[in-house]
Design an enzyme around this catalytic site. Structure first.
Site, PDB file in Angstrom:
ATOM      1  N   HIS A  67     -23.003  25.658  39.310  1.00  0.00           N
ATOM      2  CA  HIS A  67     -23.066  25.615  37.836  1.00  0.00           C
ATOM      3  C   HIS A  67     -23.838  26.801  37.264  1.00  0.00           C
ATOM      4  CE1 HIS A  67     -27.110  23.539  37.985  1.00  0.00           C
ATOM      5  NE2 HIS A  67     -27.253  24.177  36.840  1.00  0.00           N
TER       6      HIS A  67
ATOM      7  N   ASP B  78     -21.758  21.049  43.723  1.00  0.00           N
ATOM      8  CA  ASP B  78     -22.492  22.083  42.984  1.00  0.00           C
ATOM      9  C   ASP B  78     -23.173  23.038  43.974  1.00  0.00           C
ATOM     10  OD1 ASP B  78     -23.593  23.500  40.948  1.00  0.00           O
ATOM     11  OD2 ASP B  78     -25.093  21.995  40.373  1.00  0.00           O
TER      12      ASP B  78
ATOM     13  N   GLY C 221     -33.515  26.343  34.706  1.00  0.00           N
ATOM     14  CA  GLY C 221     -34.061  27.590  35.268  1.00  0.00           C
ATOM     15  C   GLY C 221     -34.468  27.415  36.728  1.00  0.00           C
TER      16      GLY C 221
ATOM     17  N   SER D 129     -32.585  25.422  38.572  1.00  0.00           N
ATOM     18  CA  SER D 129     -31.291  25.145  39.201  1.00  0.00           C
ATOM     19  C   SER D 129     -30.947  26.198  40.233  1.00  0.00           C
ATOM     20  CB  SER D 129     -30.188  25.149  38.145  1.00  0.00           C
ATOM     21  OG  SER D 129     -30.221  23.951  37.456  1.00  0.00           O
TER      22      SER D 129
HETATM   23  C1  4AZ Z   1     -30.752  22.220  34.355  1.00  0.00           C
HETATM   24  O1  4AZ Z   1     -30.400  22.123  33.192  1.00  0.00           O
HETATM   25  C2  4AZ Z   1     -31.493  21.089  34.963  1.00  0.00           C
HETATM   26  N1  4AZ Z   1     -34.616  17.375  35.951  1.00  0.00           N
HETATM   27  C3  4AZ Z   1     -31.924  21.174  36.252  1.00  0.00           C
HETATM   28  C4  4AZ Z   1     -32.611  20.126  36.826  1.00  0.00           C
HETATM   29  C5  4AZ Z   1     -32.839  19.000  36.108  1.00  0.00           C
HETATM   30  C6  4AZ Z   1     -32.407  18.881  34.806  1.00  0.00           C
HETATM   31  C7  4AZ Z   1     -31.731  19.950  34.228  1.00  0.00           C
HETATM   32  C8  4AZ Z   1     -33.601  17.863  36.755  1.00  0.00           C
HETATM   33  O2  4AZ Z   1     -30.518  23.239  35.012  1.00  0.00           O
END
Ligand code: 4AZ
Length: 337
Positions: free
Chosen positions: A92, A140, A232, A234
């Site tokens: 993603h 993902d 961020g 992710s």
């Molecule tokens: C994101 O938006 C995201 N709390 C990544 C991790 C989490 C929530 C959102 C987990 O990239």
């Protein structure tokens, strides 16, 4: 004991010491050629390099496999070094369609994104999982092929891929990243790497919180604490170790959640152990095969596809070994003939 015998035995001792030294050298060179995964020598050596006084800022060398993926010099996702050529991250992060390899850079070897000593590499291929589904975040996962290979050192090391089957319990898990430290504040992304401890949650219990959870996902959180990953973070790794072997394994990839840091709401991660065959296949098709054998259990063997040289390489371990062996042979020849 006669004088001659005592000189001979001390010379013999020296020669043996030299032989021992050359064997140690040989071993250390062989280790450098195929570094072990999941180790963090600077961090384990103690806090002498630390800039941290308190809080959950990561220490120098604590997550040597973690990289920052950037576009236009701006961090947008984390990633993990799995070998000299490959970074694993979340699909993603790279899904926007118009992102090309030349738009991306990978920052490695630092926990401080403003450090003057960081290293930046370009990307030559982006491979998203072909079955990634934006609607439910299934599959993902993505791989980035770097434009030049990483030279490993104590600040840049590969993580170990998950074992199969993975242990039923891990002794310690962490997630780290340069993402938001405040759930609703995009400006809260900082240049210092932050970390939080994690506990992996039972899948059945988590699917009660998230009914659309798939078997390619795992949940992690921390009871009674709001420790969590956020935007961020992710693409970055959830890493764990067992009590017995003190190596770090990547168990998950930061993927999604319901907000960030909400009490009793875990974060959702891509379950990496399901993707070992995918990683193997993609890296082979791209001509840079991931050699899990070397990374998991380093040995003296050469990586697949590389030929053993017929003669010692210049400065290679075998040449050193022979050079150190020479005085030993000379001593033997002088005193025993
Ligand atoms: C994101 O938006 C995201 N709390 C990544 C991790 C989490 C929530 C959102 C987990 O990239």
């Amino acid at each position: 004991m006669t004088a001659l015998a005592s000189v001979t035995s001390s010379a013999n001792g020296e020669a043996k010491a030299m032989l021992l030294l050359s064997v140690l050298l040989l071993l250390s060179q062989a280790k450098g050629a195929h570094p072990e995964c999941g180790e963090r020598p600077i961090f384990e050596a103690g806090p002498q390099y630390s800039r941290i006084t308190e809080g959950m800022e990561a220490e120098v060398g604590e997550f040597p496999w973690l990289v920052s993926i950037q576009a236009g010099n701006e961090h947008f996702c984390g990633g993990t070094i799995i070998d000299e050529w490959w970074i694993v991250t979340a699909a993603h992060c790279l899904y926007s369609g118009d992102l090309e390899p030349k738009d991306l850079s990978v920052v490695l070897g630092t926990s401080d994104l403003q450090s003057p000593s960081l290293e930046i590499k370009g990307v030559t291929s982006i491979v998203l999982h072909k079955d990634f589904e934006r609607s439910n975040m299934n599959n993902d996962i993505a791989l980035l092929l770097l434009n030049s290979q990483i030279t490993f050192n104590d600040l840049k090391k590969p993580i170990c891929m998950p074992r199969q089957p993975s242990p039923s319990t891990w002794s310690e898990c962490w997630v780290a990243g340069w993402g938001q430290t405040e759930p609703d504040d995009k400006n809260s992304m900082g240049s210092d790497l932050m970390k939080v401890p994690m506990i992996i949650m039972d899948w059945q219990n988590c699917s009660k919180v998230f009914p659309n959870l798939t078997k390619n996902m795992l949940c992690a959180g921390y009871e009674n604490e709001n420790y969590d990953a956020c935007q961020g973070d992710s693409g970055g790794p959830l890493v764990c170790t067992t009590e017995s072997d003190k190596k770090w394994f990547q168990v998950g990839i930061v993927s999604w959640g319901r907000g960030c840091g909400m009490k009793n709401t875990p974060g959702v991660y891509t379950l990496l152990e399901n993707y070992s065959p995918w990683i193997k296949k993609v890296t082979e098709v791209q001509g840079r095969p991931y050699n899990s054998q070397i990374m998991r259990a380093p040995s003296m063997q050469k990586p697949k596809g590389s030929q053993a040289p017929k003669f010692p390489e210049p400065g290679g371990p075998r040449l050193w070994f022979l050079l150190c062996l020479l005085p030993y042979m000379l001593f033997q020849a002088i005193f025993y003939w």
